[in-house]
Design an enzyme around this catalytic site. Sequence first.
Site, PDB file in Angstrom:
ATOM      1  N   CYS A   2       0.849  -1.186   0.000  1.00 23.88           N
ATOM      2  CA  CYS A   2       0.000   0.000   0.000  1.00 23.88           C
ATOM      3  C   CYS A   2       0.887   1.239   0.000  1.00 23.88           C
ATOM      4  O   CYS A   2       2.112   1.156   0.140  1.00 23.88           O
ATOM      5  CB  CYS A   2      -0.913   0.018   1.224  1.00 23.88           C
ATOM      6  SG  CYS A   2      -2.008  -1.413   1.361  1.00 23.88           S
ATOM      7  N   GLY A  28      -1.074   0.759  -4.944  1.00 26.42           N
ATOM      8  CA  GLY A  28      -2.372   0.192  -4.613  1.00 26.42           C
ATOM      9  C   GLY A  28      -3.461   0.800  -5.461  1.00 26.42           C
ATOM     10  O   GLY A  28      -3.615   2.025  -5.490  1.00 26.42           O
ATOM     11  N   ASN A 101       0.782   0.084   5.774  1.00 20.11           N
ATOM     12  CA  ASN A 101       1.360  -0.647   4.647  1.00 20.11           C
ATOM     13  C   ASN A 101       2.121  -1.836   5.207  1.00 20.11           C
ATOM     14  O   ASN A 101       3.066  -1.663   5.973  1.00 20.11           O
ATOM     15  CB  ASN A 101       2.311   0.260   3.852  1.00 20.11           C
ATOM     16  CG  ASN A 101       3.098  -0.499   2.802  1.00 20.11           C
ATOM     17  OD1 ASN A 101       2.627  -1.499   2.271  1.00 20.11           O
ATOM     18  ND2 ASN A 101       4.302  -0.024   2.505  1.00 20.11           N
ATOM     19  N   GLY A 102       1.701  -3.050   4.862  1.00 22.51           N
ATOM     20  CA  GLY A 102       2.397  -4.235   5.343  1.00 22.51           C
ATOM     21  C   GLY A 102       1.433  -5.322   5.739  1.00 22.51           C
ATOM     22  O   GLY A 102       0.277  -5.362   5.305  1.00 22.51           O
ATOM     23  N   TYR A 257      10.328  -4.406  -8.193  1.00 18.74           N
ATOM     24  CA  TYR A 257       9.051  -4.160  -8.862  1.00 18.74           C
ATOM     25  C   TYR A 257       8.239  -2.998  -8.323  1.00 18.74           C
ATOM     26  O   TYR A 257       7.761  -2.162  -9.089  1.00 18.74           O
ATOM     27  CB  TYR A 257       8.199  -5.438  -8.788  1.00 18.74           C
ATOM     28  CG  TYR A 257       6.812  -5.299  -9.366  1.00 18.74           C
ATOM     29  CD1 TYR A 257       6.597  -5.371 -10.735  1.00 18.74           C
ATOM     30  CD2 TYR A 257       5.705  -5.102  -8.543  1.00 18.74           C
ATOM     31  CE1 TYR A 257       5.317  -5.251 -11.276  1.00 18.74           C
ATOM     32  CE2 TYR A 257       4.426  -4.982  -9.068  1.00 18.74           C
ATOM     33  CZ  TYR A 257       4.238  -5.055 -10.439  1.00 18.74           C
ATOM     34  OH  TYR A 257       2.982  -4.935 -10.963  1.00 18.74           O
TER      35      TYR A 257
END
Length: 502
Positions: A2, A28, A101-102, A257
């Site tokens: 995210c 996201g 985020n995670g 990526y």
Amino acid sequence: MCGVVGIVSHSPVNQALYDALTVMQHRGQDAAGIVTWGENGLRQRRSNGLVRDVFRHRHMLRLTGNVGIAHNRYPTAGGARSAEAQPFYVNSPYGICLGHNGNLTNHDELNDLLVNEDRRHLSTDSDSEVLLNVFAHELHVRANGGPTPEQVFGAVEAVHARCKGGYAVVAMIVGYGVVAFRDPNGIRPLVLGGRDGDLGMDYMVASESVALDVLQFERLRDVQPGECVLIENDGRLHSREFPGEVKHTPCIFEYVYFARPDSIVDDISVYKARLRMGEELAGKIVREFPDHDIDVVIPIPDTSRTSALQVAYHLGVKYREGFIKNRYIGRTFIMPGQAERTKSVRQKLNAIELEFRNKNVLLVDDSIVRGTTSRQIIRLAREAGAKKVYFASAAPPVRHPNVYGIDMPAASELVANGRTLEEVETAIGADRLIYQDLHGLIRSVRHDHSKITEFDTSCFSGEYVTGDVTAEYLDELERRRNDAAKQARDGNQKSLKPAIGM
């Protein structure tokens, strides 16, 4: 994976938060949300969809205030229809909003403790809501008037003691300020920036430095593993390093990526790292395929372009753009289900026949995860007239689930899991397949002057840096998060998730 952002400013932050989410849309595409605070109180807008679709003019006008946080969501559990848009909110103590985020690896244990011992109510299955309630509970037990920086720092230290996994968090304590912190391994990225204005210093935290760049914030530094940064509403900045054990092991897949090439993550340029990946990959090709008959190197747009350029240069062959990308189609890797990923490839890419006809082509991609995209792209190349199609990955084989916030939870869905190189080669339909070596990838990311000596490479190596990931945990994760389970949840919930906010 995210994107999170928080801003404390001397001017309205609604447009700045929107712009930050837009440049981090790649992190996201499933849902987005903004929460602001000002004279008109707490304002929010969050819903499923892209940033441009979630926020209309009427929403932006209502998001008043000089303090706010925002979130782009990418699902690791459930699909697009069942997403829980963030930031989440609890009203005790003080009122707290949080974006995360995670992924927490002890989500189930924490869920039970929160409900049965801390007496807190949870309304979703999201580990982000669990993390918010752990933080809120720990701040509540320390609340004595305040809040104060000491209370906030103590609460975050308690979060680190209770929560396991990878997480970067931006939270807003209503009427007080913005809090940001990372897990003690620094697996997920978080960067701090500042901007000197006429009325004083504005501060910003974000998942990637590109968000700071677009808003003309100076990149001050990365938030350190376990560190807590507190920015009060009046602009006072406080920070405290985590007094416990830290081991900086950022996720290497950010460089492969996820992160934009113009970002700097933990003092390492993503662009330069990808250049070095191409150099390492070219060396591997020369060693294993010295008498190659490659006529042209063609990247799979967009993230592999940087590496592919270096491959072509070091092999001494032509570099050509052979695929045209429809930029209005999302990133296929983070599509919520296999059916969506398969459908989107042909909508996303079209081959330029002249670059393939009667040629031996080397296609270069950043990685091969499920193999769906690779297989269809190779088919496109053959349909365009390629004689031979070789395929090279700038990353090693993805053989293991990622449990720290990337949607690689089901080992059975990974094309390289349990297969030899030759079997993967056959599965994707390539005439020859070349993977990057893991030590080559690490060498590419960790440049000569990097202070980071280790990375989280779990999806390649199967070694989980938090030390709490068992075979039983992985089996349960696969059962819950494989594509079939996601589709079943979507079918049950598709009509139950309205937009949230104004």
